[in-house]
Design a protein around this motif. Structure first.
Motif, PDB file in Angstrom:
ATOM      1  N   GLY A  56      -4.419  -3.986   0.436  1.00 59.90           N
ATOM      2  CA  GLY A  56      -4.405  -2.676   1.062  1.00 59.90           C
ATOM      3  C   GLY A  56      -5.221  -2.614   2.337  1.00 59.90           C
ATOM      4  N   ARG A 134      -9.433   4.577   3.935  1.00 58.79           N
ATOM      5  CA  ARG A 134      -8.781   5.148   2.766  1.00 58.79           C
ATOM      6  C   ARG A 134      -9.816   5.272   1.655  1.00 58.79           C
ATOM      7  NH1 ARG A 134      -5.793   0.405  -0.824  1.00 58.79           N
ATOM      8  NH2 ARG A 134      -7.464  -1.140  -0.597  1.00 58.79           N
ATOM      9  N   TYR A 302      -1.368   5.561   0.310  1.00 58.10           N
ATOM     10  CA  TYR A 302      -2.794   5.376   0.565  1.00 58.10           C
ATOM     11  C   TYR A 302      -3.367   6.685   1.114  1.00 58.10           C
ATOM     12  CZ  TYR A 302      -1.850   0.317   0.423  1.00 58.10           C
ATOM     13  OH  TYR A 302      -1.485  -0.949   0.051  1.00 58.10           O
TER      14      TYR A 302
END
Length: 331
Positions: A56, A134, A302
């Motif tokens: 991510g 995030r 996200y």
């Protein structure tokens, strides 16, 4: 399914980019330029990602670099400097010149937890936080098709008569290991971690029935929940989390005083001149306002954490206090 196809394409593109930009090579500099805001930037800027291609943090950093082409005079290049729970990348960032040509992707545990178990040559005061990227909610996952554990209450009741096995992608000293161990100890439940090599392996261990439960983050397990082989029964996030499959309650609702919110952020060395920090933040302002970036974050699931530097620093400081408490609980 659209999100899964996009993730596959992004991972393939990330692997190609990694081959082009290097995996742990020397950081790019601005052509030997002095650390002056007058001519900054006059060369490529490197973002060190301490974790692997396709994760991510990596794909978000690469999307930032892609969108930044419209707002920044020089290319931004992502390099993956992996190893030692992320500390290799952090120490490489510390070794880079304080000229604004090297940023680093960081997270809370790199300051709040990892230094308690690994000898590192940096601390929070060595970095200026630029912007949040995030926030991540850590979920407790079960497989209702393989066990009778369909709710968090079921897990607690099961733990009264059985030793629970659970899959985690971090071992002793890792954030998942520490907060889950603190939770089970708080509940008076005997539990044995099964340390896996990645989050995907942890999720697969739950799906296959190897373990009673496991830990994972949205949206990594969504395809399995869609198939009915994963159920998120509770979260370490300090408040309930809304997902496409319903709201997931915090373990605080069961009186468990353990919480954890993961996050990623961008940072530079603390001795980078403020004028250059301001230019980097101005670029991030533009990127974070661009629909190409916000649309990407929405598509991938996200939650964008558009926290400014002081807020990011305060988040990490608070997490350092929490981790001190949890580590003490486990002694």
């Amino acid at each position: 399914m659209k999100g899964k196809k996009l993730m596959a394409m992004l991972m393939a593109g990330s692997m190609l980019l990694a081959g082009l930009t290097g995996c742990g090579g020397s950081t790019a500099k601005g052509g030997g330029a002095a650390a002056s805001a007058d001519d900054y930037p006059n060369g490529p800027v490197t973002v060190i990602c301490p974790w692997g291609v396709g994760g991510g943090a990596d794909v978000i950093a690469r999307k930032i670099s892609e969108v930044a082409k419209n707002y920044f005079d020089q290319p931004i290049i992502v390099e993956n400097h992996t190893g030692a729970s992320g500390t290799i990348g952090m120490m490489d960032a510390m070794d880079a010149d304080a000229d604004g040509y090297t940023m680093v992707v960081a997270n809370g545990p790199l300051f709040s937890l990892t230094p308690k178990y690994i000898d590192v040559s940096y601390d929070l005061s060595d970095f200026t936080m630029l912007r949040g990227m995030r926030q991540v909610s850590l979920m407790i996952l079960t497989n209702p098709q393989k066990s009778s554990i369909k709710t968090f209450d079921d897990l607690i009741n099961y733990g009264k008569t059985h030793k629970i096995t659970y899959a985690t992608s971090s071992g002793p000293g890792g954030d998942q290991y520490v907060v889950s161990s603190a939770m089970f100890k708080s509940l008076g439940i005997e539990a044995e971690p099964v340390v896996m090599g990645s989050e995907a392996e942890s999720i697969n261990a739950v799906v296959s029935g190897q373990v009673d439960c496991g830990l994972g983050t949205p949206p990594a397990y969504y395809s399995h929940q869609e198939e009915g082989t994963i159920q998120a029964v509770a979260t370490f996030y300090p408040e309930a989390v809304k997902t496409p499959y319903g709201e997931v309650k915090s373990i605080k609702d069961w009186g468990v005083d353990v919480e954890f919110a993961g996050m990623d952020c961008l940072a530079v060395r603390s001795d980078v001149p403020q004028e250059i920090v301001d230019k980097l933040n101005a670029m991030l302002d533009d990127v974070y306002a661009d629909s190409k970036f916000t649309g990407f974050m929405d598509e991938m699931g996200y939650p964008l954490w558009d926290a400014k530097g002081d807020e990011v620093t305060k988040f990490i400081e608070d997490q350092m206090d929490s981790m001190d408490k949890y580590v003490e609980m486990l002694k």
